[in-house]
Scaffold this motif. Sequence first.
Motif, PDB file in Angstrom:
ATOM      1  N   GLN A   2      -2.959   5.369  -4.958  1.00  0.00           N
ATOM      2  CA  GLN A   2      -3.412   4.094  -5.498  1.00  0.00           C
ATOM      3  C   GLN A   2      -3.018   4.003  -6.967  1.00  0.00           C
ATOM      4  O   GLN A   2      -3.310   4.907  -7.752  1.00  0.00           O
ATOM      5  CB  GLN A   2      -4.926   3.953  -5.347  1.00  0.00           C
ATOM      6  N   VAL A  45       1.922  -3.096 -11.791  1.00  0.00           N
ATOM      7  CA  VAL A  45       1.489  -1.724 -11.544  1.00  0.00           C
ATOM      8  C   VAL A  45       1.941  -0.801 -12.675  1.00  0.00           C
ATOM      9  O   VAL A  45       2.861  -1.105 -13.428  1.00  0.00           O
ATOM     10  CB  VAL A  45       2.057  -1.176 -10.220  1.00  0.00           C
ATOM     11  N   THR A  53      -1.857   5.346 -14.457  1.00  0.00           N
ATOM     12  CA  THR A  53      -1.902   5.963 -13.125  1.00  0.00           C
ATOM     13  C   THR A  53      -1.904   7.478 -13.216  1.00  0.00           C
ATOM     14  O   THR A  53      -2.599   8.163 -12.474  1.00  0.00           O
ATOM     15  CB  THR A  53      -0.703   5.489 -12.268  1.00  0.00           C
ATOM     16  N   THR A  71      -0.878  -0.289  -2.817  1.00  0.00           N
ATOM     17  CA  THR A  71      -1.632  -0.879  -3.925  1.00  0.00           C
ATOM     18  C   THR A  71      -1.568  -2.396  -3.981  1.00  0.00           C
ATOM     19  O   THR A  71      -2.580  -3.058  -4.271  1.00  0.00           O
ATOM     20  CB  THR A  71      -1.113  -0.307  -5.259  1.00  0.00           C
TER      21      THR A  71
END
Length: 232
Positions: A2, A45, A53, A71
């Motif tokens: 994710q 992202v 992340t 995601t």
Amino acid sequence: MQLHTTTWGTGDRVALLIHGIMADHRTWRRVGPALAERGYRVVAVDLRGHGATGPADRYRPEDYADDVVETLPKGADLAIGHSLGGLTLAGAVARLAPKRAVFSDPAWHLATAEEGFDPELFVGFKSATAEQVRTLNPRWEEADVAVELETLKLWDPNTAYGLTEFAGADLMPQKPEVPSLVTLADPSFLISPERAALLRERGFEVRTVAGAGHTIHRDDFDGFMSALDDWI
């Protein structure tokens, strides 16, 4: 895996943004708001090994693609991927099924070691100074220089070594899964004129942003947005 995401806007249409190596969602600091002003909810992202992340145990093209599929929302109106993000989007586009896709100077062909590819050049740039960033990117705004320095701090250099697994490989898609635009730097060191011609034969629309460097949206924001005029 994710991924961390950042959102601009609350529009009815959805746009997805996927950055390139050494960057994170902040590379889209102007593109995200610009798309939001055009009525999109924009979701960007941070790929594995980048931004908030954090690192991962491996960095293969299929891993990046699987992450964005896990995601991001399916069926978006628009998806844009730059460089490594273009490679990632190509691997994920059939599953994400956006209405339109834009591949910005995509990393569909990396040089081999014999041709000059060296991951250490990427790794060494992690400690770049502001002056080095400015020298390599003379058209960038100061805000982009600052963002680059901040994103380099969070970037996992092991992602560069992961590139060696597909250096020299032909990763150009055989056909567009959805209506697809390829925007190229001038010149592009990733997509040669011969490869650009082949992409056109395969059904991709290809546009070059005159004078722009590899990170087109930071080097020439207005030129980048103009290239998207009838795609957004």
